[in-house]
Design a protein around this motif. Sequence first.
Motif, PDB file in Angstrom:
ATOM      1  N   PHE A  22       0.813  -1.215   0.000  1.00 23.82           N
ATOM      2  CA  PHE A  22       0.000   0.000   0.000  1.00 23.82           C
ATOM      3  C   PHE A  22       0.846   1.264   0.000  1.00 23.82           C
ATOM      4  CE2 PHE A  22      -3.004  -3.190   1.185  1.00 23.82           C
ATOM      5  CZ  PHE A  22      -4.173  -2.775   0.568  1.00 23.82           C
ATOM      6  N   GLY A  23       2.084   1.158  -0.447  1.00 26.37           N
ATOM      7  CA  GLY A  23       2.932   2.319  -0.645  1.00 26.37           C
ATOM      8  C   GLY A  23       3.228   3.134   0.595  1.00 26.37           C
ATOM      9  N   GLY A  24       3.841   2.531   1.573  1.00 30.18           N
ATOM     10  CA  GLY A  24       4.260   3.284   2.740  1.00 30.18           C
ATOM     11  C   GLY A  24       3.459   2.960   3.975  1.00 30.18           C
ATOM     12  N   ALA A  25       3.584   3.826   4.953  1.00 30.81           N
ATOM     13  CA  ALA A  25       3.014   3.552   6.271  1.00 30.81           C
ATOM     14  C   ALA A  25       1.608   4.108   6.451  1.00 30.81           C
ATOM     15  CB  ALA A  25       3.939   4.108   7.347  1.00 30.81           C
ATOM     16  N   GLY A  26       0.945   4.499   5.381  1.00 30.40           N
ATOM     17  CA  GLY A  26      -0.395   5.080   5.518  1.00 30.40           C
ATOM     18  C   GLY A  26      -1.483   4.076   5.807  1.00 30.40           C
TER      19      GLY A  26
END
Length: 133
Positions: free
Chosen positions: A53-57
């Motif tokens: 999900f493309g990073g820590a979001g």
Amino acid sequence: MSEAPSLKPLIWVGSSRKDLREFPDPVQDRMGYALYVAQLGGKHRDSKALSGFGGAGVLEVIGVFRGDTFRAVYTVRFAEAVYVLHAFQKKSKTGRETPRREIELIRQRLREAGQIAEERERDEQQRIRSRKR
């Protein structure tokens, strides 16, 4: 006297609230506290970024009870609230990977959360404009 920390609203997407309420009480307690920490702007020690999900979001909290694994997935990508995207019991006993069906549901609910966030922002802008009149 110190001011109480600001608490972001918690927004449940889809059936996530109903699903989490079906978990055993100790798991609900742990996940509820992890979500509370997220509302305060922190990250609970049991929370980790969900890969893909493309990073820590997008984060997940994993709880284990009597050999069963439960997961709650939430996002902090939108500044004004914490969105709970999905809560489910992991059925597979092999591997730690989140099943594709669950990932697709999380992606769909993340899009829904984005739409809700946009609507909330528009509503807030309208309230601000109407106060200025």
